[in-house]
Write an enzyme that holds these catalytic residues in place. Structure first.
Site, PDB file in Angstrom:
ATOM      1  N   THR A 211      -6.735  -7.259 -14.163  1.00  0.00           N
ATOM      2  CA  THR A 211      -6.878  -6.707 -15.403  1.00  0.00           C
ATOM      3  C   THR A 211      -6.902  -7.635 -16.403  1.00  0.00           C
ATOM      4  O   THR A 211      -6.870  -9.135 -16.056  1.00  0.00           O
ATOM      5  CB  THR A 211      -5.757  -5.779 -16.095  1.00  0.00           C
ATOM      6  OG1 THR A 211      -4.667  -6.523 -16.001  1.00  0.00           O
ATOM      7  CG2 THR A 211      -5.614  -4.485 -15.224  1.00  0.00           C
ATOM      8  N   TYR A 212      -7.289  -7.657 -17.759  1.00  0.00           N
ATOM      9  CA  TYR A 212      -7.680  -8.593 -18.535  1.00  0.00           C
ATOM     10  C   TYR A 212      -6.714  -9.790 -18.718  1.00  0.00           C
ATOM     11  O   TYR A 212      -5.179  -9.174 -18.927  1.00  0.00           O
ATOM     12  CB  TYR A 212      -7.928  -8.136 -19.986  1.00  0.00           C
ATOM     13  CG  TYR A 212      -8.649  -8.987 -21.067  1.00  0.00           C
ATOM     14  CD1 TYR A 212      -9.690  -9.688 -20.888  1.00  0.00           C
ATOM     15  CD2 TYR A 212      -7.856  -9.064 -22.215  1.00  0.00           C
ATOM     16  CE1 TYR A 212     -10.279 -10.348 -21.757  1.00  0.00           C
ATOM     17  CE2 TYR A 212      -8.434 -10.161 -23.330  1.00  0.00           C
ATOM     18  CZ  TYR A 212     -10.027 -10.636 -22.968  1.00  0.00           C
ATOM     19  OH  TYR A 212     -10.463 -11.330 -23.943  1.00  0.00           O
ATOM     20  N   MET A 213      -6.998 -10.887 -18.742  1.00  0.00           N
ATOM     21  CA  MET A 213      -6.007 -11.916 -18.543  1.00  0.00           C
ATOM     22  C   MET A 213      -5.475 -12.686 -20.118  1.00  0.00           C
ATOM     23  O   MET A 213      -4.524 -13.628 -20.096  1.00  0.00           O
ATOM     24  CB  MET A 213      -6.648 -13.120 -17.765  1.00  0.00           C
ATOM     25  CG  MET A 213      -7.685 -13.832 -18.503  1.00  0.00           C
ATOM     26  SD  MET A 213      -9.075 -12.872 -18.411  1.00  0.00           S
ATOM     27  CE  MET A 213     -10.220 -14.109 -19.510  1.00  0.00           C
TER      28      MET A 213
END
Length: 503
Positions: A95-97
Site C-alpha cells: 500500500t501507499y508508502m
C-alpha cells in the site's frame, strides 16, 4: 551503583542519590573482589522475585518506522528505503508508502490473522483483532499503514524471482511486521535474585555485608516473536545481554567463582543514526512522511554530516551553518516554530487560514514573529570570518575556509608581517578528523608537528625529472617535479578572440 544510575555528568542520578547508593572506588572494589575469591567463600540466596513478563508486538509500519527499521535491520539509507518502497507500491505489492497512520483496514487485519494462524498455529492469534492508533505529533493519518497489498498477502517466497534484492528484503520486512502486529503477546517471567555474602571489611575490623543482584528473563510463549522482533537503537549504558537464571530457592548457598571488579565510565550519548534521527524528527513534529528521507539526504549531500558505519558525524561546516542560523535566524530555526509552521500549512490547506496573510506576516513580521525582512536587509552586516572561526584556546582557532577546515596558530614560530603584526601559522587537519576528536591537546599536537619538506625519492628514467614525496591536506603523496617554463620577455601577449555582439 550500576551504570544506569549515573547521569550525563558522571554523577549519581537524583533517584540513586536519595536511595543512598554507594559508589565504590576502584581500590575498594578490588579489595572486595579479592575477599570474595578467598577459598570457602559462600553466597546465600537471600531473595528470589519472579514477575510475569509480557511483550506486545509493534504496530504496522508508518513511513517513519519503516525507515527506522530498514536502517537498523537492512542497513538501508532513508533514500534507499523510499526508493525500494516506491517500486513495490508502483507494482502493486504494498500500500501507499507515505503515511503516518499505523491503522490497518479490516481487509488487512483478516489477511494478517489468517496467515499467522496458517504459519504459526491458531494459538498465536488472539481472540480479538489488534487495533493501533497513531501517537506522532501532528500526525495526519490520511492513509492506511504500510502493508502488503490485497485481500490476501503474497508471501515473500512467492515473490523471490519477481523483485530485486533490495525490494525483496524490504517487502519481507513489511510482511513480517504486518503479520506479527496481529499475533499474540510473547509471555514469560523475569527472575531477580539477591545474593548476600559476609566478608572481612578491608578498611576496618569486622565484616561487611555485600549484596549482589542478577536478573534474567525466560520466554515461555513466543507469540509474535515467531514472526518478527523489532530492532532497537543503541542506548548509553544499556546491555543487550539477557541471561536465563538457573532455578534457585531462598536460603540456598552458592560457591563463588572468578569474581572480578569492573569499573564504569559514563560514556557520551550515542551518535544519531538515520533511524534515531528520523524518530527524533517525528517526536519533535518536524517534517512529514514525505520529507524525512529528503531532510536526511539534504544534510548528507551538502556535506553537513558524514557516515561512519551507521553513525552520522557532523562536519565542521555544519557548526558554522548552525551558528549562523542560531545567531541571526533564531526565531526561524527553533523546534517549536518549525513544528507550528507545519500546523499553519495544514490550516491553509484546509481553508482555515489565508495563505496571503500568513506569507505577509512571515516576511514582514507581526506581534508574535519578527519577520524575515529585517534579517534579509541586514545580511551584509554578518561577519563571515567570525561565523567560520571556532576558538580552541587562546593560541589555536579552527577556521572553515574555501578549501576546508584548518587551524590558525599564534605562537613563537609565527612570522611578523610588514605592519608588525603576527601572521598566524596555517596547519592542515588530517582528513576524517571528527569535530569531537579535536581536543585542545590534539590541536597543539598538530600545531607542534614539524612540517614535512619535499623529499627527492628518485628520478624518472624516461625524462630525467625528479620524483618527490610531498605532504598535502589529504596526506602524503608522490609527484613528478615539473620545471616552470622560462618567461620570454619578447613574447607578445595573445590577443583575445573577437566576438560579435548580439543585437
Amino acid at each position: 551503583a550500576g551504570g544506569g544510575e549515573f547521569g550525563d555528568d558522571g554523577k549519581l542520578a537524583e533517584k540513586a542519590a536519595k536511595a543512598d547508593v554507594l559508589v565504590l572506588a576502584a581500590d575498594r572494589a578490588q579489595a572486595l573482589a579479592t575477599a570474595l575469591a578467598a577459598d570457602g567463600t559462600q553466597a546465600e540466596v537471600r531473595a528470589v522475585e519472579t514477575k510475569p513478563h509480557t511483550r506486545r508486538p509493534a504496530a504496522p509500519f508508518t513511513t517513519s518506522t519503516l525507515q527506522q527499521e530498514a536502517s537498523r535491520k537492512l542497513r538501508y539509507s532513508s533514500r534507499q528505503t523510499m526508493s525500494f518502497a516506491q517500486g513495490l507500491y508502483e507494482n502493486g505489492y504494498i500500500t501507499y508508502m507515505r503515511t503516518d497512520s499505523p491503522t490497518l483496514s479490516q481487509q488487512a487485519i483478516q489477511a494478517a490473522r489468517k496467515q499467522a494462524a496458517e504459519l504459526y498455529g491458531a494459538e498465536t492469534v488472539p481472540d480479538a483483532p489488534r487495533v493501533y492508533t497513531g501517537k506522532a505529533k501532528g500526525a495526519q493519518e490520511a492513509h492506511e499503514a504500510i502493508r502488503p497489498a490485497g485481500e490476501e498477502f503474497q508471501r515473500p517466497a512467492e515473490l523471490k524471482g519477481k523483485l530485486t534484492q533490495g525490494e525483496f528484503a524490504l517487502y519481507e520486512l513489511i510482511w513480517k511486521r504486518t503479520v506479527a502486529s496481529q499475533m499474540a503477546d510473547a509471555k514469560g517471567s523475569t527472575d531477580t535474585v539477591t545474593l548476600g555474602v559476609n566478608l572481612p571489611d578491608p578498611d576496618a575490623a569486622g565484616t561487611v555485608n555485600a549484596e549482589f543482584t542478577a536478573s534474567g528473563t525466560v520466554i515461555t510463549f513466543q507469540g509474535f516473536l515467531l514472526a518478527y522482533e523489532e530492532g532497537k537503537d543503541e542506548k548509553r549504558g544499556e546491555s543487550e545481554r539477557n541471561v536465563a537464571l538457573p532455578p534457585l530457592t531462598q536460603g540456598a548457598t552458592l560457591g563463588v567463582q572468578d569474581p572480578e571488579a569492573k569499573g564504569h565510565e559514563t560514556s557520551p550519548p550515542p551518535r544519531y543514526t538515520e533511524a534515531s534521527l528520523t524518530k527524533r524528527l517525528e517526536d519533535l513534529g518536524i517534517g512529514r512522511p514525505s520529507t524525512y528521507a529528503a531532510i536526511i539526504s539534504t544534510i548528507m549531500d551538502r556535506g553537513y554530516v558524514t557516515k561512519k558505519g551507521q553513525a552520522l558525524v557532523p562536519s565542521w561546516i555544519a557548526f558554522s551553518v548552525v551558528r549562523l542560523l542560531e545567531e541571526h535566524f533564531s526565531a526561524l530555526v527553533n523546534y517549536d516554530f518549525t513544528a507550528e509552521m507545519e500546523n499553519d500549512l495544514d490550516r491553509i490547506a484546509a481553508g482555515e487560514a489565508d495563505r496571503t496573510e500568513w506569507l505577509r506576516e512571515f516576511y514582514f513580521g507581526s506581534d508574535n514573529h519578527p519577520g524575515l525582512r529585517g534579517v534579509v536587509d541586514n545580511l551584509g552586516e554578518i561577519d563571515a570570518r567570525a561565523i567560520n572561526t571556532i576558538r580552541i584556546d587562546d593560541a589555536v582557532s579552527l577556521r572553515n575556509g574555501k578549501y576546508g577546515p584548518y587551524l590558525e596558530v599564534f605562537d613563537d614560530k609565527c612570522e611578523v608581517d610588514e605592519s608588525g603584526e603576527l601572521k598566524p601559522r596555517i596547519v592542515n587537519l588530517p582528513e576524517g578528523l571528527a569535530p569531537d576528536e579535536l581536543t585542545p591537546a590534539r590541536a597543539h599536537e598538530l600545531a607542534d608537528q614539524e612540517p614535512i619538506e619535499d623529499r627527492v625519492i628518485g628520478v624518472n628514467p624516461e625524462n630525467g625529472r625528479e620524483i618527490l614525496a610531498k605532504t598535502g591536506r589529504f596526506g602524503p603523496y608522490v609527484t613528478e617535479a615539473i620545471p616552470e617554463a622560462p618567461i620570454d620577455p619578447d613574447a607578445k601577449p595573445k590577443a583575445k578572440k573577437a566576438t560579435a555582439e548580439k543585437p
